[in-house]
Design an enzyme around this catalytic site. Sequence first.
Site, PDB file in Angstrom:
ATOM      1  N   LYS A  13       0.821  -1.210   0.000  1.00 58.33           N
ATOM      2  CA  LYS A  13       0.000   0.000   0.000  1.00 58.33           C
ATOM      3  C   LYS A  13       0.857   1.263   0.000  1.00 58.33           C
ATOM      4  CE  LYS A  13      -2.285  -0.738   3.804  1.00 58.33           C
ATOM      5  NZ  LYS A  13      -1.629  -1.973   4.242  1.00 58.33           N
ATOM      6  N   ARG A  88      -9.406   1.082   9.374  1.00 61.34           N
ATOM      7  CA  ARG A  88      -9.070  -0.339   9.474  1.00 61.34           C
ATOM      8  C   ARG A  88     -10.265  -1.181   9.918  1.00 61.34           C
ATOM      9  NH1 ARG A  88      -2.908  -1.306  11.502  1.00 61.34           N
ATOM     10  NH2 ARG A  88      -1.919   0.045   9.978  1.00 61.34           N
ATOM     11  N   ARG A 123      11.552  -6.153   4.474  1.00 59.86           N
ATOM     12  CA  ARG A 123      11.215  -4.733   4.509  1.00 59.86           C
ATOM     13  C   ARG A 123      12.114  -3.973   5.484  1.00 59.86           C
ATOM     14  NH1 ARG A 123       5.180  -2.203   5.118  1.00 59.86           N
ATOM     15  NH2 ARG A 123       5.235  -3.022   7.234  1.00 59.86           N
ATOM     16  N   ARG A 156      11.576  -3.254  11.239  1.00 62.36           N
ATOM     17  CA  ARG A 156      10.723  -2.980  12.389  1.00 62.36           C
ATOM     18  C   ARG A 156      10.400  -4.271  13.116  1.00 62.36           C
ATOM     19  NH1 ARG A 156       6.527   0.218   9.307  1.00 62.36           N
ATOM     20  NH2 ARG A 156       5.186  -1.427  10.089  1.00 62.36           N
ATOM     21  N   ARG A 167      -0.494 -10.198  12.715  1.00 61.10           N
ATOM     22  CA  ARG A 167      -1.089  -9.010  12.099  1.00 61.10           C
ATOM     23  C   ARG A 167      -2.028  -9.386  10.949  1.00 61.10           C
ATOM     24  NH1 ARG A 167       3.706  -5.435  10.356  1.00 61.10           N
ATOM     25  NH2 ARG A 167       2.161  -3.832   9.950  1.00 61.10           N
TER      26      ARG A 167
END
Length: 212
Positions: A13, A88, A123, A156, A167
């Site tokens: 996204k 969300r 990432r 992260r 998640r």
Amino acid sequence: MNLILLGAPGAGKGTQAEAISAKLSIPQISTGNMLREAVKNGTELGLKAKAAMDSGDLVSDEIVIGILKDRIAEDDAKNGYILDGFPRTVAQAEALDSMGVTIDHVLEIHVADERICARMSGRRVCEKCGASYHVEYKPTKVEGICDKCGGKAVQRADDAPETVLSRLEVYKEKTAPLKEYYAKTGKLLTVEGQEEVADTTKLVFEALGIQG
């Protein structure tokens, strides 16, 4: 154009929001970045957000909406914006509607779970400005250093494999009903995320009617 981007964590996204933002000259408003800024600054809302994020839960609607309201009132958002990471839940979507916010399109980027897990482990995010990279798909020019501000690009904690799976479950349970909510309004568009970022961007622009 006021847009909402939907998609599981790691679906791309943020990267697509950057492409749309650059093309249309409208700001990408990432609630994730706004929340991390609040956490870093140790604000009251930030401390509350940190407790939720550390446990893998979603941050409360009250906290997110408080931060978002201030952001979309700024001058650069007058001609449109892209909401990345909000709403969300259906409750947040209803809150957005009650704020009188008009949304033109809701774009979902769909990627299979196993591909997301592989993506997330690679990432890297800049500690300073929040810019997002990937060791394979979108590497920094200098390893570990942000191209934009020279900050440190790190993995992260919430991109660790076990957290990613948690998640994804939270996303499916809480966020997937949003698709139904926006499908009823005729605003939902779905694009299949491709291996190459440019291929996904092409599909996104086509879906939104943006000239490439």
